[in-house]
Design an enzyme around this catalytic site. Structure first.
Site, PDB file in Angstrom:
ATOM      1  N   SER A 295       0.808  -1.220   0.000  1.00  0.00           N
ATOM      2  CA  SER A 295       0.000   0.000   0.000  1.00  0.00           C
ATOM      3  C   SER A 295       0.837   1.263   0.000  1.00  0.00           C
ATOM      4  O   SER A 295       1.916   1.314   0.596  1.00  0.00           O
ATOM      5  CB  SER A 295      -0.901   0.026   1.248  1.00  0.00           C
ATOM      6  OG  SER A 295      -1.822  -1.029   1.229  1.00  0.00           O
TER       7      SER A 295
ATOM      8  N   HIS B  59      -7.246   0.293   6.655  1.00  0.00           N
ATOM      9  CA  HIS B  59      -6.859  -1.108   6.805  1.00  0.00           C
ATOM     10  C   HIS B  59      -6.922  -1.565   8.257  1.00  0.00           C
ATOM     11  O   HIS B  59      -7.408  -2.662   8.551  1.00  0.00           O
ATOM     12  CB  HIS B  59      -5.444  -1.331   6.265  1.00  0.00           C
ATOM     13  CG  HIS B  59      -5.354  -1.229   4.777  1.00  0.00           C
ATOM     14  ND1 HIS B  59      -6.021  -2.075   3.933  1.00  0.00           N
ATOM     15  CD2 HIS B  59      -4.666  -0.369   3.974  1.00  0.00           C
ATOM     16  CE1 HIS B  59      -5.764  -1.753   2.684  1.00  0.00           C
ATOM     17  NE2 HIS B  59      -4.934  -0.715   2.680  1.00  0.00           N
TER      18      HIS B  59
END
Length: 591
Positions: free
Chosen positions: A397, A489
């Site tokens: 990410s 997340h």
């Protein structure tokens, strides 16, 4: 407001007037004085006012839609409704929303279709007026809600369990449903209607950006979001896209991709080929629109560099069944390529875990619609069937807010360097730079030549890595992580697993985070506890033995030891304090 009350009373009476004559609602009934449309508000009068051939065009649109699936039939050129007068808009919306005995099934759809054509033909000012009318005049009528609530309370106190109480409950339930909900329902059943609602919400959200204090528009946005959510949930199919998929689908994913843009046709071919997977959620009403799609790299071990994934000339060249041990989710994009929301990942399957990718910042018609949740569950299940040997599901990410956070701290005069780091910055200081090391750091990071020097970057690495760990773990918005991707997340049960130095060396990666990326790891054994503790008190779970976080972990343990607290061990990880913020340390093995 009087006009709104009259209109909504007309709506209420029309929806419950099956015993009435159904002669239509006059302009005087709705407070409308437009002579051109004073004959009727609904029914054949409104239909004649719209367009002479509207019924024929309605059936032509249906035929066109089913001949060319997925293409919206709403077209500016098809609409001859040129008046933008608010009275006409109000009358048109009332015609769509109202029910009249004996009008049949076709007429409401015809008028709804014409209202969609009309909205599409409007400019931004016209659309703003249309949406405001829909929100204000066809929302919830507070007088009726208050009256129904009083009646319900009276029956609750005196007639518990009676038929009258059940009737009062039904009246209250209907009273709190806004009138524009009927508009959404009727439009959603039209050919191309679902796509129209998505596009309408995108227009609405753009208008809201300029009218943040408009409570009516905000309420309309929430109603439309809930309607889209209900229309999507349970009606989505998972489809793997390959080189043999329809060209229109492959073209759409290249257009919509927002995280890592496609370079060319060969790049597309690699991403859908062996060793890679692209999965999309599709809705039968939009057969050529990938509503949300995820790109997955099937690799031997946890990836730390996005260029290695994107530039691999022959992914999957060896036997994937023997070599694949990790699935890296490196991009998720919604139908319009700009945003997605993914919620809880708990209880999706036994023996699996998963990950997700980039949380974008832009607003679209699907913003806030929980599609990724369904996508990830089904993708993990599909991958576990195809590759049962996969043990690691992770993200690679971006950290989009890291550089901006450093620059903001510097602008505010906040101290970023430790005493042990100041000599390093003084040594790297540019000629004629200020003597203050904090100012020298700002000058170094703003100088483009810094990132072309291997020696300079090597000396900056421990400093930027420590600052990035601080940014991810300690910087908060209220009690949650400041970084939007981290918050996204971690609140879904992931742990901050590993910082990757120069994980993205593209211009975008260097601009956003000095090239740093992060792996967020989803482990089935820890997802539920991670999610629960984070939402309750902001506790972030972090891998205790992976690159980038060891210094923060060691320092937290030392602080706890000096304070006489000691680490709090448990079967779900150690709890430590760092700058007053609680971290949960996990020891997780990855492929």
């Amino acid at each position: 407001m009087d006009g709104k009350r009259k209109i909504q009373r007309t709506m209420a009476s029309s929806s419950s007037s099956s015993n009435n004559s159904g002669n239509g609602t006059s302009a005087n009934d709705t407070g409308i004085n437009n002579n051109a449309f004073a004959s009727t508000a609904v029914g054949s009068g409104t239909l004649r006012a719209l367009q002479p051939d509207v019924v024929d065009r309605y059936w032509n649109d249906i035929a066109e839609h089913f001949r060319e699936p997925g293409f919206s039939t709403f077209d500016k050129e098809k609409s001859s409704l040129v008046t933008k007068h608010p009275d006409f808009m109000r009358k048109l919306l009332l015609a769509v929303i109202s029910d009249r005995p004996g009008q049949g099934d076709i007429l409401p759809s015809v008028i709804a279709k014409s209202s969609c054509d009309f909205f599409t033909s409007l400019d931004k000012v016209g659309k703003t007026e249309f949406l405001r009318l829909l929100a204000r005049d066809f929302g919830v009528l507070q007088e009726d809600v208050a009256k129904a609530a009083r009646q319900y309370t009276e029956h609750t106190n005196t007639e518990s369990g009676t038929k009258a109480l059940l009737r009062a409950e039904q009246v209250l339930r209907h009273a709190i449903v806004p009138g524009h909900n009927k508009f959404f329902d009727r439009v959603s059943r039209l050919p191309g209607g679902l796509k129209f609602l998505i596009d309408m919400r995108q227009d609405l959200m753009a208008i809201l950006q300029e009218n943040r204090n408009d409570l009516y528009l905000a309420a309309l946005n929430e109603s439309l979001k809930e309607k889209l959510q209900s229309l999507f949930v349970g009606f989505l199919d998972l489809e793997r896209l390959t080189w043999q998929s329809p060209a229109v689908l492959l073209e759409k994913i290249t257009q919509y991709e927002a995280v890592h843009k496609f370079k060319d046709v060969q790049d597309l071919k690699r991403r859908v080929g062996p060793g890679r997977r692209v999965f999309a959620l599709m809705n039968k009403s939009l057969p050529t629109e990938p509503l949300v799609f995820v790109q997955v790299a099937l690799v031997e071990r946890l990836s730390n560099n996005i260029q290695d994934i994107l530039n691999d000339p022959s992914p999957g060249h060896s036997d994937p069944a023997k070599t694949v041990r990790s699935a890296i989710f490196y991009s998720i994009t919604t139908q319009v390529g700009k945003s997605f929301i993914i919620r809880s990942l708990v209880q999706f399957m036994k023996g699996g875990a998963n990950s997700v990718e980039f949380l974008c910042k832009h607003k679209t018609g699907l913003s806030g619609i929980e599609l990724g949740n369904f996508l990830i569950k089904r993708v993990v299940r599909s991958l576990k069937v195809e590759f049962p040997q996969i043990v690691t599901f992770s993200t690679l990410s971006p950290i989009p807010g890291f550089r901006k956070w450093i620059e903001k701290c510097q602008q505010l005069g906040q101290k970023l360097l430790l005493p042990s780091e100041e000599p390093v910055i003084a040594q790297l200081g540019l000629p004629d730079a200020a003597h203050d090391t904090e100012e020298q750091l700002a000058a170094i990071l703003s100088n483009s030549s810094t990132f072309s020097s291997h020696e300079t970057m090597s000396q900056l690495r421990p400093i930027l890595t420590r600052l990035c760990a601080r940014y991810i773990l300690l910087e908060k918005r209220r009690h949650l992580a400041l970084d939007p991707v981290a918050n996204f997340h971690i609140r879904n049960g992931a742990c901050a697993h590993r910082l990757n130095w120069l994980g993205d060396t593209s211009a975008k990666g260097m601009e956003e985070s000095f090239g740093m990326m992060i792996n967020y790891l989803y482990s089935l054994d820890h997802i539920e506890m991670n999610n629960q503790q984070y939402l309750q008190n902001g506790t972030i779970s972090v891998s205790s033995k992976e690159g980038g976080f060891e210094g923060a972990v060691a320092y937290a343990k030392a602080v706890d030891a000096d304070a006489g607290r000691g680490s709090q061990g448990s079967t779900t990880g150690e709890l430590v304090q760092l700058n007053g913020i609680q971290l949960r340390l996990l020891d997780i093995t990855t492929a």
